[in-house]
Design a protein around this motif. Structure first.
Motif, short mmCIF file in Angstrom:
data_model
loop_
_atom_site.label_atom_id
_atom_site.label_comp_id
_atom_site.label_asym_id
_atom_site.label_seq_id
_atom_site.Cartn_x
_atom_site.Cartn_y
_atom_site.Cartn_z
N HIS A 147 62.19 56.30 63.41
CA HIS A 147 62.18 56.26 64.87
C HIS A 147 63.10 57.29 65.49
O HIS A 147 63.02 57.54 66.70
CB HIS A 147 62.56 54.85 65.36
CG HIS A 147 63.95 54.44 65.02
ND1 HIS A 147 64.32 53.97 63.78
CD2 HIS A 147 65.09 54.43 65.77
CE1 HIS A 147 65.61 53.69 63.77
NE2 HIS A 147 66.11 53.95 64.98
N ASN A 178 63.28 53.64 57.28
CA ASN A 178 63.73 52.89 58.47
C ASN A 178 64.43 53.76 59.51
O ASN A 178 64.92 53.26 60.51
CB ASN A 178 64.62 51.72 58.05
CG ASN A 178 63.81 50.59 57.42
OD1 ASN A 178 62.68 50.35 57.81
ND2 ASN A 178 64.39 49.94 56.42
N ASN A 187 53.27 53.27 65.62
CA ASN A 187 52.25 52.24 65.66
C ASN A 187 50.89 52.76 65.21
O ASN A 187 50.14 52.06 64.52
CB ASN A 187 52.14 51.66 67.07
CG ASN A 187 53.31 50.76 67.42
OD1 ASN A 187 53.96 50.22 66.54
ND2 ASN A 187 53.58 50.59 68.71
N TYR A 246 56.45 49.56 50.66
CA TYR A 246 57.88 49.70 50.99
C TYR A 246 58.28 51.18 51.14
O TYR A 246 59.46 51.50 51.11
CB TYR A 246 58.79 49.04 49.96
CG TYR A 246 58.27 47.73 49.43
CD1 TYR A 246 58.24 46.60 50.23
CD2 TYR A 246 57.77 47.64 48.13
CE1 TYR A 246 57.74 45.40 49.76
CE2 TYR A 246 57.26 46.44 47.64
CZ TYR A 246 57.25 45.33 48.47
OH TYR A 246 56.75 44.14 47.99
N PRO A 285 58.38 52.20 58.51
CA PRO A 285 59.54 51.32 58.68
C PRO A 285 59.15 49.85 58.60
O PRO A 285 58.01 49.47 58.80
CB PRO A 285 60.06 51.69 60.08
CG PRO A 285 58.88 52.26 60.79
CD PRO A 285 58.07 52.95 59.75
N GLU A 286 60.14 49.01 58.32
CA GLU A 286 59.90 47.57 58.17
C GLU A 286 59.47 46.94 59.48
O GLU A 286 58.61 46.07 59.50
CB GLU A 286 61.19 46.89 57.68
CG GLU A 286 61.54 47.21 56.25
CD GLU A 286 62.81 46.50 55.82
OE1 GLU A 286 62.83 45.26 55.85
OE2 GLU A 286 63.79 47.18 55.48
N THR A 287 60.10 47.32 60.58
CA THR A 287 59.79 46.69 61.85
C THR A 287 59.34 47.72 62.85
O THR A 287 59.63 48.91 62.71
CB THR A 287 61.03 45.97 62.41
OG1 THR A 287 62.10 46.93 62.57
CG2 THR A 287 61.48 44.88 61.47
N LYS A 327 50.88 52.93 61.48
CA LYS A 327 50.70 51.59 60.90
C LYS A 327 49.25 51.14 60.99
O LYS A 327 48.73 50.48 60.07
CB LYS A 327 51.62 50.59 61.61
CG LYS A 327 53.09 50.79 61.28
CD LYS A 327 53.96 49.71 61.90
CE LYS A 327 55.41 49.83 61.44
NZ LYS A 327 56.27 48.76 61.98
#
Length: 448
Positions: free
Chosen positions: A415, A412, A424, A442, A446-448, A427
């Motif tokens: 960034h 996390n 992005n 996991y 990152p989660e978000t 992902k």
């Protein structure tokens, strides 16, 4: 699969559910031990069809929680995939399965006059597949570069069970996208590496190691610059240790450095093919360093036992820190001009609330290992460190992960080193190659 290669017992799974540092713990109920690529393919196809998450695991020596499950993922161990398939003595390329232990692979390479261009403190237990999956750095990146350059090809299995053969042993292959780089450093989130073709340089015939004491960090940087200029092609490693790290090794492991106490220490290694030539260059460099005052004391070792003792002062620091209690570990890349300021600023920031705040690492490639210890885990201390340490790193355009990867613990904070566009795209690649998200979930992203 043979029953003895399916591990179900809670006691037998304990070591596989816990990381080396004892700081991350999963709850897997099943561990599988495939012997070859085809078995890995069968396992992944079965798991993908049923949406069963998996956690690839090699020697489980990682430091960011990337090699243990987070919940009850099925562990796929490469411990039985230890076959060395071929050695090309002319090109220096070794092709092997991913479960080969690094030290054993290097010893095998030595029989052919070669060496694996990677050396880690965990070499006696880490697997080459895990090294490639995390793009492990180690002690000789200065000389041989990262695994992105040394690994010529990989074979990997995607989440669907499809086998992707990029196992080229050619040093030049410019045919389309270089897909192997997707797997190097992706920590098992895009596919499980099953075979590797790695370029192994000739084994040095002459190795010398100097252990130096210095008064200031500016002297460390000056010595590094002079070592590059004066040792040139024979310089193979340049390591840095501060006094707090050395004190930890002395107190917790009872290892004693070969010179009197100094604020800073350096290990400078040379490797070549002509001992008299190398010794002359090293002697000339040390005469200059001592004569100019940038180095105030030092010793040279050529005997294997003495070199091993000196290297243990550097390689066993992580082991010594664990004996303090709880270790907050940070593996970052920084510009040389900012390298030790990080340690000093964090030490001032934390004050007397910690046992020690120390720094050591690969000065040759700008990789600092910042370590803070407390008697036991303290959430307040963690909140003081994070995200301050990552904000500091981002401010000087460093990297929040130099060689250990991101795993579970650091994902996390990506960034701070990567743009939103880059994250992005990562992902999108993950969604394309592992649409059901079963591969090492996991981790890394990152989660978000």
């Amino acid at each position: 699969m043979d029953p003895h290669r399916v591990i179900l017992g809670e006691a037998d799974l304990e070591g596989h559910n816990t990381d080396w540092l004892g700081m991350v713990r999963g709850a897997s109920k099943v561990l599988l031990k495939p012997r070859n690529t085809e078995e890995v393919s069968t396992i992944l196809k079965y798991c993908n069809d049923r949406r069963l998450a998996v956690c690839p695991q090699g020697g489980n020596t990682g430091l960011v929680g990337g090699s243990v499950p987070v919940f009850d993922e099925i562990i796929i161990s490469t411990s039985l995939m230890t076959e060395i398939e071929s050695v090309d003595r002319l090109s220096g390329v070794i092709t092997c399965q991913s479960g080969c232990v690094l030290e054993a692979l290097d010893q095998y390479a030595a029989e052919y006059g070669l060496m694996v261009p990677l050396d880690l403190g965990a070499k006696g237990s880490c697997h080459i597949g895990g090294n490639v999956s995390t793009n492990a750095g180690g002690l000789r990146v200065l000389r041989y570069g990262s695994l992105h350059g040394s690994v010529l090809g990989v074979e990997a299995v995607l989440a669907s069970g499809e086998i992707v053969n990029c196992l080229s042993a050619m040093k030049k292959d410019n045919t389309g996208y270089d897909l192997k780089h997707l797997f190097i450093g992706s920590e098992g989130t895009l596919g499980i590496i099953t075979k590797i073709a790695i370029n192994c340089p000739p084994r040095p015939q002459a190795v010398n190691l100097s252990f130096l004491g210095l008064q200031t960090f500016d002297d460390v940087l000056t010595t590094f610059r002079e070592a590059k200029d004066k040792l040139g092609e024979i310089l193979s490693s340049c390591e840095f240790i501060d006094s707090s790290s050395m004190q930890c090794v002395e107190e917790n492991l009872k290892l004693k450095p070969p010179i009197e106490p100094h604020p800073f220490y350096m290990l400078i290694e040379t490797s070549g093919s002509n001992s008299s030539h190398d010794e002359e260059k090293l002697s000339s460099f040390l005469d200059y360093a001592l004569g100019s005052g940038i180095v105030t004391d030092g010793t040279v070792a050529t005997e294997p036992s003495r070199m091993q003792h000196i290297w243990s002062l550097r390689e066993r620091i992580a082991e010594a820190l664990v004996k303090d209690g709880y270790t907050y570990k940070y593996d970052i890349s920084l510009p040389h001009s900012e390298f030790y300021k990080m340690v000093e600023d964090m030490r001032n920031h934390l004050g007397t609330g910690v046992i020690r705040c120390c720094g050591y690492g690969h000065i040759g490639d700008g990789n600092l290992h910042l370590n803070i210890t407390t008697q036991e885990f303290d959430k307040n201390v963690l909140n003081q460190i994070e995200p301050a340490v990552y904000e500091w790193t981002a401010k000087v355009n460093g990297s929040v992960s130099a060689e250990h990867g991101l795993g579970f613990k650091k994902r996390n904070f990506m960034h701070y080193s990567k743009s939103l566009g880059a994250i992005n795209l990562m992902k999108q690649l993950k969604s394309l190659m592992d649409p059901n998200g079963i591969l090492n979930p996991y981790k890394v992203l990152p989660e978000t």
